[in-house]
Design a protein around this motif. Structure first.
Motif, PDB file in Angstrom:
ATOM      1  N   ILE A 171     -95.157 -32.421 -32.003  1.00  0.00           N
ATOM      2  CA  ILE A 171     -95.114 -32.621 -33.466  1.00  0.00           C
ATOM      3  C   ILE A 171     -95.715 -31.413 -34.190  1.00  0.00           C
ATOM      4  O   ILE A 171     -95.229 -30.960 -35.229  1.00  0.00           O
ATOM      5  CB  ILE A 171     -95.854 -33.920 -33.829  1.00  0.00           C
ATOM      6  CG1 ILE A 171     -95.140 -35.139 -33.222  1.00  0.00           C
ATOM      7  CG2 ILE A 171     -95.960 -34.063 -35.349  1.00  0.00           C
ATOM      8  CD1 ILE A 171     -95.887 -36.455 -33.404  1.00  0.00           C
ATOM      9  N   ARG A 172     -96.826 -30.883 -33.653  1.00  0.00           N
ATOM     10  CA  ARG A 172     -97.480 -29.741 -34.285  1.00  0.00           C
ATOM     11  C   ARG A 172     -96.550 -28.543 -34.367  1.00  0.00           C
ATOM     12  O   ARG A 172     -96.447 -27.873 -35.401  1.00  0.00           O
ATOM     13  CB  ARG A 172     -98.741 -29.372 -33.505  1.00  0.00           C
ATOM     14  CG  ARG A 172     -99.523 -28.219 -34.128  1.00  0.00           C
ATOM     15  CD  ARG A 172    -100.698 -27.851 -33.269  1.00  0.00           C
ATOM     16  NE  ARG A 172    -100.272 -27.277 -32.003  1.00  0.00           N
ATOM     17  CZ  ARG A 172     -99.890 -26.007 -31.843  1.00  0.00           C
ATOM     18  NH1 ARG A 172     -99.862 -25.176 -32.872  1.00  0.00           N
ATOM     19  NH2 ARG A 172     -99.518 -25.570 -30.647  1.00  0.00           N
ATOM     20  N   VAL A 173     -95.865 -28.264 -33.228  1.00  0.00           N
ATOM     21  CA  VAL A 173     -94.953 -27.121 -33.218  1.00  0.00           C
ATOM     22  C   VAL A 173     -93.782 -27.362 -34.174  1.00  0.00           C
ATOM     23  O   VAL A 173     -93.359 -26.462 -34.912  1.00  0.00           O
ATOM     24  CB  VAL A 173     -94.464 -26.852 -31.782  1.00  0.00           C
ATOM     25  CG1 VAL A 173     -93.388 -25.775 -31.790  1.00  0.00           C
ATOM     26  CG2 VAL A 173     -95.617 -26.460 -30.880  1.00  0.00           C
ATOM     27  N   ALA A 174     -93.288 -28.589 -34.183  1.00  0.00           N
ATOM     28  CA  ALA A 174     -92.127 -28.896 -35.034  1.00  0.00           C
ATOM     29  C   ALA A 174     -92.474 -28.851 -36.508  1.00  0.00           C
ATOM     30  O   ALA A 174     -91.654 -28.447 -37.348  1.00  0.00           O
ATOM     31  CB  ALA A 174     -91.564 -30.261 -34.656  1.00  0.00           C
ATOM     32  N   THR A 175     -93.682 -29.237 -36.880  1.00  0.00           N
ATOM     33  CA  THR A 175     -94.056 -29.287 -38.308  1.00  0.00           C
ATOM     34  C   THR A 175     -94.683 -28.006 -38.780  1.00  0.00           C
ATOM     35  O   THR A 175     -94.933 -27.850 -39.986  1.00  0.00           O
ATOM     36  CB  THR A 175     -95.022 -30.442 -38.558  1.00  0.00           C
ATOM     37  OG1 THR A 175     -96.174 -30.281 -37.691  1.00  0.00           O
ATOM     38  CG2 THR A 175     -94.354 -31.787 -38.259  1.00  0.00           C
ATOM     39  N   GLY A 176     -95.006 -27.050 -37.903  1.00  0.00           N
ATOM     40  CA  GLY A 176     -95.581 -25.775 -38.319  1.00  0.00           C
ATOM     41  C   GLY A 176     -97.027 -25.863 -38.714  1.00  0.00           C
ATOM     42  O   GLY A 176     -97.504 -24.997 -39.454  1.00  0.00           O
ATOM     43  N   HIS A 187     -98.335 -31.799 -47.478  1.00  0.00           N
ATOM     44  CA  HIS A 187     -97.652 -31.693 -46.189  1.00  0.00           C
ATOM     45  C   HIS A 187     -98.501 -32.283 -45.051  1.00  0.00           C
ATOM     46  O   HIS A 187     -98.032 -33.127 -44.260  1.00  0.00           O
ATOM     47  CB  HIS A 187     -97.348 -30.210 -45.917  1.00  0.00           C
ATOM     48  CG  HIS A 187     -96.637 -29.956 -44.634  1.00  0.00           C
ATOM     49  ND1 HIS A 187     -95.427 -30.531 -44.310  1.00  0.00           N
ATOM     50  CD2 HIS A 187     -96.982 -29.174 -43.558  1.00  0.00           C
ATOM     51  CE1 HIS A 187     -95.027 -30.122 -43.125  1.00  0.00           C
ATOM     52  NE2 HIS A 187     -95.988 -29.295 -42.627  1.00  0.00           N
ATOM     53  N   VAL A 188     -99.761 -31.878 -44.948  1.00  0.00           N
ATOM     54  CA  VAL A 188    -100.605 -32.369 -43.849  1.00  0.00           C
ATOM     55  C   VAL A 188    -100.939 -33.846 -44.034  1.00  0.00           C
ATOM     56  O   VAL A 188    -101.105 -34.599 -43.022  1.00  0.00           O
ATOM     57  CB  VAL A 188    -101.880 -31.505 -43.732  1.00  0.00           C
ATOM     58  CG1 VAL A 188    -101.520 -30.078 -43.368  1.00  0.00           C
ATOM     59  CG2 VAL A 188    -102.721 -31.553 -45.003  1.00  0.00           C
ATOM     60  N   SER A 189    -101.054 -34.300 -45.296  1.00  0.00           N
ATOM     61  CA  SER A 189    -101.337 -35.724 -45.524  1.00  0.00           C
ATOM     62  C   SER A 189    -100.189 -36.597 -45.021  1.00  0.00           C
ATOM     63  O   SER A 189    -100.406 -37.643 -44.376  1.00  0.00           O
ATOM     64  CB  SER A 189    -101.593 -35.985 -47.009  1.00  0.00           C
ATOM     65  OG  SER A 189    -102.752 -35.345 -47.440  1.00  0.00           O
ATOM     66  N   SER A 190     -98.951 -36.162 -45.318  1.00  0.00           N
ATOM     67  CA  SER A 190     -97.800 -36.957 -44.885  1.00  0.00           C
ATOM     68  C   SER A 190     -97.689 -36.992 -43.361  1.00  0.00           C
ATOM     69  O   SER A 190     -97.361 -38.034 -42.763  1.00  0.00           O
ATOM     70  CB  SER A 190     -96.521 -36.398 -45.505  1.00  0.00           C
ATOM     71  OG  SER A 190     -96.300 -35.064 -45.067  1.00  0.00           O
ATOM     72  N   ILE A 191     -97.995 -35.848 -42.688  1.00  0.00           N
ATOM     73  CA  ILE A 191     -97.924 -35.820 -41.221  1.00  0.00           C
ATOM     74  C   ILE A 191     -99.011 -36.706 -40.624  1.00  0.00           C
ATOM     75  O   ILE A 191     -98.776 -37.494 -39.687  1.00  0.00           O
ATOM     76  CB  ILE A 191     -98.048 -34.380 -40.706  1.00  0.00           C
ATOM     77  CG1 ILE A 191     -96.858 -33.548 -41.191  1.00  0.00           C
ATOM     78  CG2 ILE A 191     -98.140 -34.349 -39.185  1.00  0.00           C
ATOM     79  CD1 ILE A 191     -96.975 -32.079 -40.871  1.00  0.00           C
TER      80      ILE A 191
END
Length: 538
Positions: A75-80, A41-45
């Protein structure tokens, strides 16, 4: 504790260990999967932000923070995620969830990202332990900056805790199902063992085995399998000796036919003192249903050996019959003697002599004929005694002119007496119970073509082959009738059949005359001996 309870405790302990091990493995597996999913998840973001044209343009602007901070926070808020940090190659932060940290140097490993590689790592930064991905922002072959996106361990733990209820629910269902199965197994085992513990079961087996071995009667227990077929469950040592059964498991077809019929009859009631005859024994049989909780689960059969007793009773009956015959003859001869004395006193001596000589001549003729034709003294004496016995009961007894018997080389005198005596007794009883006003019995004992033949006919109703088969294999009950012992007519024929079968003969009814029984026993052809002084070559 009972065996069932011990097994239940053992099952519960094993179940607890298995559930605990599965729980640990499940938690470790879920944690590994959760970490792998977080890394992806974090890699894709991070890669998405690093490849964005707006990110490249912001890094080339004079004030990257003013442009990037608002965007990456959205983006941070939207992706959790917990943090998105855009930094310069020298680690200077352009963005951070904590604005106070913007402009400061970031920690962690960035060497691989400066080389153009996106990587993930677990690292303890300003927000605590986290899983983060670092991706390079490249343009024109140069690394303009780095994007770090991460999720703290605390958030991962919270997300994992949200799945605990479902996991615990699955484990609880598994424990419940396993416990219920264990309880069913324990209940079934407790019902099978009657709640006894292993020590009690061992003692019970030892005691039962000792009782079965020491009991004076033969004992056989029959049961049925799930398909309804009869099986032999228990056979003690005494029963094996009485029925000549081998060691090891016994099948139904190794038993005599009469016992097979008892075992196969699912509706038979309790019966005591029933006489059965095998090839070499007279057995008194008792059988009763085995009930458990109101249902029939089998049949138990007891066997008592009455062979020697029956032989003794037969000899006693023969002696009693001889005594009765002698008593009757003494009484008859006393009457005749009084008659002769009276004739002499009246001066009629010639008539007295004629009266005595006529009676003596008749008796002596029968005696001479039997002793001459029958070389076995026991048979001749038996037939002479039966003549008197039949006369006392009002039955005309005839020994045919064909009667002729030399020395019997196969049968013992007792066996010959058993055959002839029982056949004659049955014939006298049948003649007396028949409808003929002048009952009669006719006997022939002869040797024909190396075969001992005994024919006994009477004026009674006769016996069909089925009744004869029953009478030769199974005696009638010894229960009393009207306070007196029942007649053992069937046992007498069974004893005859026993002797006949022992010597390979046969007992049958005469087809042309239903009231005649015929015994045929083959006699071996023995070579005649050579008299002393006789030339063997002549």
């Amino acid at each position: 504790m009972s065996l069932a309870r011990r097994l239940l405790i053992l099952q519960m302990v094993v179940l607890g260990v298995v559930v605990a091990a599965l729980s640990v493995l499940t938690i470790l597996d879920e944690r590994r999967d959760s970490d792998a999913a977080t890394r992806r998840h974090v890699s894709s973001i991070a890669e998405a932000i690093a490849l964005s044209e707006s990110t490249i343009a912001a890094l080339r602007s004079p004030d990257p923070s003013s442009v990037l901070q608002p965007e990456v926070e959205q983006i941070r808020v939207a992706t959790g995620t917990d943090f998105i940090v855009v930094m310069a190659p020298d680690r200077t932060r352009y963005t951070h969830p904590n604005p106070a940290l913007i402009g400061q140097h970031s920690e962690g490993h960035i060497e691989r990202a400066l080389a153009g590689e996106t990587f993930t790592e677990t690292f303890t930064g300003s927000l605590g332990p986290s899983i983060r991905a670092v991706a390079p922002v490249q343009a024109d072959g140069q690394v303009l900056g780095l994007v770090s996106v991460g999720v703290t361990r605390e958030r991962i733990g919270e997300e994992f805790a949200e799945g605990w209820p479902a996991l615990l629910g699955i484990l609880a269902v598994g424990v419940a199902v396993a416990t219920f199965g264990s309880l069913l197994v324990s209940r079934h085992l407790r019902r099978q063992t009657l709640g006894l513990d292993p020590e009690e079961l061992r003692r019970l087996y030892e005691h039962n085995d000792a009782v079965l071995r020491s009991i004076g009667e033969g004992l056989i227990m029959f049961g049925r399998d799930r398909d309804g077929r009869v099986r032999v469950d228990v056979v003690n040592d005494k029963a094996r000796r009485l029925l000549w059964l081998p060691d090891g498991p016994v099948t139904l077809y190794q038993l005599p036919e009469t016992l097979q019929r008892i075992a196969s009859d699912s509706d038979s009631e309790e019966v005591q003192d029933e006489v059965h005859v095998t090839a070499d024994r007279v057995l008194v049989v008792g059988h009763a249903p085995v009930l458990w909780e109101g249902r029939r689960i089998g049949t138990v059969v007891t066997l008592r050996d009455h062979t020697e007793l029956q032989r003794a009773l037969g000899e006693l009956d023969s002696a009693r019959n001889v005594a009765e015959s002698l008593r009757a003859q003494a009484h008859e001869y006393a009457n005749r003697l009084h008659t002769i004395v009276t004739m002499v006193e009246l001066g009629r001596g010639d008539d007295a002599v004629s009266f005595a000589a006529a009676e003596l001549t008749t008796s002596q003729q029968l005696i001479d004929r039997l002793t001459t034709a029958v070389h076995e003294p026991a048979i001749a004496a038996l037939l002479l005694g039966k003549v008197t016995e039949a006369a006392q009961q009002g039955v005309e007894f005839t020994v045919t002119e064909d009667t002729a018997l030399g020395p019997v080389r196969v049968l013992s005198p007792l066996e010959v007496v058993t055959v002839v005596g029982n056949l004659v007794d049955n014939a006298i009883d049948a003649a007396r119970s028949g409808s003929d006003e002048n009952p009669w019995v006719e006997v022939t004992v002869a040797e024909e073509d190396s075969v001992l033949v005994v024919r006994v006919a009477d004026s009674g109703p006769g016996m069909d082959p089925d009744t004869l088969e029953l009478a030769t294999t199974r005696g009638y009950s010894t229960k009393q009738v009207d306070g007196r012992p029942a007649r053992q007519r069937g046992l007498g024929l069974a004893l005859v059949a026993q002797v006949v079968a022992r010597h390979g003969g046969r007992l049958r009814t005469e087809p042309s005359l239903a009231s005649m029984l015929v015994v045929e026993i083959p006699l071996p052809n023995e070579p005649r001996g050579i008299d002393d002084g006789e030339d063997p070559d002549r």
